[in-house]
Design a protein around this motif. Structure first.
Motif, PDB file in Angstrom:
ATOM      1  N   SER A 196     -29.645   0.245 -32.941  1.00  0.00           N
ATOM      2  CA  SER A 196     -30.593  -0.706 -32.597  1.00  0.00           C
ATOM      3  C   SER A 196     -30.490  -2.034 -33.299  1.00  0.00           C
ATOM      4  O   SER A 196     -31.389  -2.814 -32.679  1.00  0.00           O
ATOM      5  CB  SER A 196     -31.632   0.430 -33.116  1.00  0.00           C
ATOM      6  N   ALA A 197     -29.596  -2.162 -34.169  1.00  0.00           N
ATOM      7  CA  ALA A 197     -28.998  -3.565 -34.472  1.00  0.00           C
ATOM      8  C   ALA A 197     -29.154  -5.078 -33.372  1.00  0.00           C
ATOM      9  O   ALA A 197     -27.822  -4.335 -32.105  1.00  0.00           O
ATOM     10  CB  ALA A 197     -28.051  -3.796 -35.260  1.00  0.00           C
ATOM     11  N   LYS A 198     -29.961  -5.981 -33.330  1.00  0.00           N
ATOM     12  CA  LYS A 198     -29.095  -6.590 -32.144  1.00  0.00           C
ATOM     13  C   LYS A 198     -27.848  -6.974 -32.178  1.00  0.00           C
ATOM     14  O   LYS A 198     -27.145  -7.874 -33.390  1.00  0.00           O
ATOM     15  CB  LYS A 198     -30.110  -7.738 -31.746  1.00  0.00           C
ATOM     16  N   THR A 213     -26.900  -9.377 -17.816  1.00  0.00           N
ATOM     17  CA  THR A 213     -28.538  -9.888 -18.380  1.00  0.00           C
ATOM     18  C   THR A 213     -28.669  -9.452 -19.827  1.00  0.00           C
ATOM     19  O   THR A 213     -27.932  -8.608 -20.338  1.00  0.00           O
ATOM     20  CB  THR A 213     -29.896  -8.968 -17.591  1.00  0.00           C
ATOM     21  N   PRO A 214     -29.370 -10.954 -20.382  1.00  0.00           N
ATOM     22  CA  PRO A 214     -28.785 -10.715 -21.796  1.00  0.00           C
ATOM     23  C   PRO A 214     -29.593  -9.118 -22.540  1.00  0.00           C
ATOM     24  O   PRO A 214     -29.621  -9.292 -23.605  1.00  0.00           O
ATOM     25  CB  PRO A 214     -29.461 -12.081 -21.903  1.00  0.00           C
ATOM     26  N   GLU A 215     -30.933  -8.672 -21.260  1.00  0.00           N
ATOM     27  CA  GLU A 215     -32.011  -7.627 -21.759  1.00  0.00           C
ATOM     28  C   GLU A 215     -30.436  -6.755 -22.372  1.00  0.00           C
ATOM     29  O   GLU A 215     -30.761  -5.552 -23.181  1.00  0.00           O
ATOM     30  CB  GLU A 215     -32.502  -7.038 -21.188  1.00  0.00           C
ATOM     31  N   ASN A 216     -29.140  -6.145 -21.378  1.00  0.00           N
ATOM     32  CA  ASN A 216     -28.462  -5.077 -20.936  1.00  0.00           C
ATOM     33  C   ASN A 216     -27.395  -5.398 -22.709  1.00  0.00           C
ATOM     34  O   ASN A 216     -26.559  -4.021 -23.057  1.00  0.00           O
ATOM     35  CB  ASN A 216     -27.559  -4.740 -20.219  1.00  0.00           C
ATOM     36  N   THR A 261     -28.878  -0.765 -25.908  1.00  0.00           N
ATOM     37  CA  THR A 261     -28.969  -0.966 -24.563  1.00  0.00           C
ATOM     38  C   THR A 261     -28.062  -1.534 -24.327  1.00  0.00           C
ATOM     39  O   THR A 261     -27.954  -0.385 -22.924  1.00  0.00           O
ATOM     40  CB  THR A 261     -29.848  -2.487 -24.890  1.00  0.00           C
ATOM     41  N   LEU A 262     -27.167  -1.253 -24.162  1.00  0.00           N
ATOM     42  CA  LEU A 262     -25.464  -1.433 -24.114  1.00  0.00           C
ATOM     43  C   LEU A 262     -24.831   0.386 -23.774  1.00  0.00           C
ATOM     44  O   LEU A 262     -25.292   0.356 -22.146  1.00  0.00           O
ATOM     45  CB  LEU A 262     -24.439  -1.846 -24.381  1.00  0.00           C
ATOM     46  N   VAL A 276     -24.440   2.090 -19.578  1.00  0.00           N
ATOM     47  CA  VAL A 276     -23.550   1.978 -19.862  1.00  0.00           C
ATOM     48  C   VAL A 276     -23.097   3.820 -18.658  1.00  0.00           C
ATOM     49  O   VAL A 276     -22.748   4.096 -18.158  1.00  0.00           O
ATOM     50  CB  VAL A 276     -22.336   2.169 -20.887  1.00  0.00           C
ATOM     51  N   ALA A 277     -23.945   4.259 -19.247  1.00  0.00           N
ATOM     52  CA  ALA A 277     -24.658   6.382 -18.921  1.00  0.00           C
ATOM     53  C   ALA A 277     -25.206   5.822 -17.446  1.00  0.00           C
ATOM     54  O   ALA A 277     -25.023   6.443 -17.150  1.00  0.00           O
ATOM     55  CB  ALA A 277     -25.565   6.621 -20.039  1.00  0.00           C
ATOM     56  N   THR A 278     -25.770   4.401 -16.992  1.00  0.00           N
ATOM     57  CA  THR A 278     -26.506   4.855 -15.997  1.00  0.00           C
ATOM     58  C   THR A 278     -25.381   4.354 -14.783  1.00  0.00           C
ATOM     59  O   THR A 278     -25.446   4.981 -14.097  1.00  0.00           O
ATOM     60  CB  THR A 278     -27.766   3.410 -15.744  1.00  0.00           C
ATOM     61  N   GLN A 279     -24.959   3.561 -15.760  1.00  0.00           N
ATOM     62  CA  GLN A 279     -23.078   3.050 -14.349  1.00  0.00           C
ATOM     63  C   GLN A 279     -22.438   4.020 -13.997  1.00  0.00           C
ATOM     64  O   GLN A 279     -21.950   4.386 -13.373  1.00  0.00           O
ATOM     65  CB  GLN A 279     -22.838   2.073 -15.368  1.00  0.00           C
ATOM     66  N   LEU A 280     -22.264   5.198 -15.072  1.00  0.00           N
ATOM     67  CA  LEU A 280     -21.414   6.380 -14.743  1.00  0.00           C
ATOM     68  C   LEU A 280     -21.969   7.149 -14.179  1.00  0.00           C
ATOM     69  O   LEU A 280     -21.224   7.893 -13.354  1.00  0.00           O
ATOM     70  CB  LEU A 280     -21.323   6.907 -16.283  1.00  0.00           C
ATOM     71  N   ARG A 281     -22.963   7.441 -14.782  1.00  0.00           N
ATOM     72  CA  ARG A 281     -24.246   8.575 -13.709  1.00  0.00           C
ATOM     73  C   ARG A 281     -24.176   8.266 -12.121  1.00  0.00           C
ATOM     74  O   ARG A 281     -23.461   8.591 -11.756  1.00  0.00           O
ATOM     75  CB  ARG A 281     -25.524   9.258 -13.790  1.00  0.00           C
ATOM     76  N   LEU A 282     -24.035   6.624 -11.966  1.00  0.00           N
ATOM     77  CA  LEU A 282     -24.377   6.471 -10.664  1.00  0.00           C
ATOM     78  C   LEU A 282     -22.400   6.280 -10.442  1.00  0.00           C
ATOM     79  O   LEU A 282     -22.374   6.871  -8.678  1.00  0.00           O
ATOM     80  CB  LEU A 282     -24.103   4.627 -10.128  1.00  0.00           C
ATOM     81  N   ALA A 283     -21.622   6.053 -10.595  1.00  0.00           N
ATOM     82  CA  ALA A 283     -20.439   6.534 -10.313  1.00  0.00           C
ATOM     83  C   ALA A 283     -19.561   8.041 -10.109  1.00  0.00           C
ATOM     84  O   ALA A 283     -19.501   7.833  -9.142  1.00  0.00           O
ATOM     85  CB  ALA A 283     -18.951   5.760 -11.555  1.00  0.00           C
ATOM     86  N   ASN A 284     -20.586   8.806 -10.547  1.00  0.00           N
ATOM     87  CA  ASN A 284     -20.224   9.849 -10.556  1.00  0.00           C
ATOM     88  C   ASN A 284     -20.505  10.205  -9.678  1.00  0.00           C
ATOM     89  O   ASN A 284     -20.503  11.589  -8.958  1.00  0.00           O
ATOM     90  CB  ASN A 284     -20.115  11.127 -12.357  1.00  0.00           C
ATOM     91  N   ALA A 285     -21.502  10.578  -9.289  1.00  0.00           N
ATOM     92  CA  ALA A 285     -22.720  10.664  -7.980  1.00  0.00           C
ATOM     93  C   ALA A 285     -22.223  10.682  -6.260  1.00  0.00           C
ATOM     94  O   ALA A 285     -22.745  10.152  -5.810  1.00  0.00           O
ATOM     95  CB  ALA A 285     -24.281   9.788  -7.965  1.00  0.00           C
TER      96      ALA A 285
END
Length: 90
Positions: free
Chosen positions: A32-34, A66-69, A75-76, A80-89
């Motif tokens: 959680s550290a910035k 984005t700065p948020e990610n 946040t990273l 990353v988890a979302t992108q990996l799920r999309l790639a596997n799908a």
């Protein structure tokens, strides 16, 4: 799924620590550290982005750079988890 998330988190933390070491910095990198508070500069963020792409073998879509990610390991990890799920799908 927990093991997957822990693996992703640990790999991101290793990347962050590697960049900090290149700058002769040490910091306690928690999920959680910035990242800017840990000592990463804007150039370090670019290196981190490239490192994440190489480590996880995907290209981060422009819309996700984005700065948020790139605010924290947490946040990273989510991005990353979302992108990996999309790639596997696909």
């Amino acid at each position: 799924m927990q093991a997957f998330n822990t693996d992703v988190r640990n790999r991101i933390i290793k990347l962050v620590k590697g960049i900090l070491e290149q700058n002769s910095l040490t910091a306690d990198v928690t999920s959680s550290a910035k990242l800017v508070d840990a000592g990463l500069t804007s150039m370090d963020m670019v290196n981190l982005m490239l490192g994440v792409e190489a480590e996880f073998d995907f290209t981060i879509p422009q819309s996700e750079i984005t700065p948020e990610n790139f605010q924290s390991v947490e946040t990273l990890e989510r991005m990353v988890a979302t992108q990996l799920r999309l790639a596997n799908a696909a």
